[in-house]
Design a protein around this motif. Sequence first.
Motif, PDB file in Angstrom:
ATOM      1  N   GLN A   1     -47.787  21.086 -14.525  1.00  0.00           N
ATOM      2  CA  GLN A   1     -47.716  19.522 -14.792  1.00  0.00           C
ATOM      3  C   GLN A   1     -46.568  19.590 -15.749  1.00  0.00           C
ATOM      4  O   GLN A   1     -46.396  20.314 -16.576  1.00  0.00           O
ATOM      5  CB  GLN A   1     -48.681  18.690 -15.060  1.00  0.00           C
ATOM      6  N   PRO A   2     -45.277  18.656 -15.559  1.00  0.00           N
ATOM      7  CA  PRO A   2     -44.256  18.523 -16.402  1.00  0.00           C
ATOM      8  C   PRO A   2     -44.912  17.818 -17.867  1.00  0.00           C
ATOM      9  O   PRO A   2     -45.871  16.958 -17.296  1.00  0.00           O
ATOM     10  CB  PRO A   2     -43.230  17.577 -15.777  1.00  0.00           C
TER      11      PRO A   2
ATOM     12  N   SER B   1     -43.404  11.798 -18.409  1.00  0.00           N
ATOM     13  CA  SER B   1     -44.291  12.016 -17.317  1.00  0.00           C
ATOM     14  C   SER B   1     -45.909  11.555 -17.671  1.00  0.00           C
ATOM     15  O   SER B   1     -46.320  11.212 -16.608  1.00  0.00           O
ATOM     16  CB  SER B   1     -44.351  13.848 -17.185  1.00  0.00           C
TER      17      SER B   1
ATOM     18  N   SER C   1     -45.180   7.895 -16.850  1.00  0.00           N
ATOM     19  CA  SER C   1     -45.273   7.667 -15.357  1.00  0.00           C
ATOM     20  C   SER C   1     -46.691   7.976 -14.638  1.00  0.00           C
ATOM     21  O   SER C   1     -47.025   7.135 -13.795  1.00  0.00           O
ATOM     22  CB  SER C   1     -44.081   8.809 -14.720  1.00  0.00           C
TER      23      SER C   1
END
Length: 109
Positions: free
Chosen positions: A7-8, A13, A16
Amino acid sequence: MTQAARQPRGLRSLLSGVLNSDGKPHPVENTLVAVTVVLGALAFISSAFNNLHLVSSWSGLVGILTGAWGQFISATTGERFLLIIGLGASAIGFFLGMAHGGLFGGVIG
């Protein structure tokens, strides 16, 4: 053996993930959230100064309007949460700006 997908990491992120918690992008709603939070912060901070009543009252009024529209069309709980925070800050800035001189205080009349 299976590996977890990477996962970034980072603020973008995380934001988001909160705003698009249903997995779909919401560019209009997210833009309204950002505008409302920025205007709310501007209105709230500028309301602490008596001579900035024009900035705080106008940014508060526009923040209230964008936040109300954002609440009307919001799709996720994260959007609604941040919109309420922005709306509250905008309302406080608007009301204190009105108390310090209003939307046109000293400019007209």
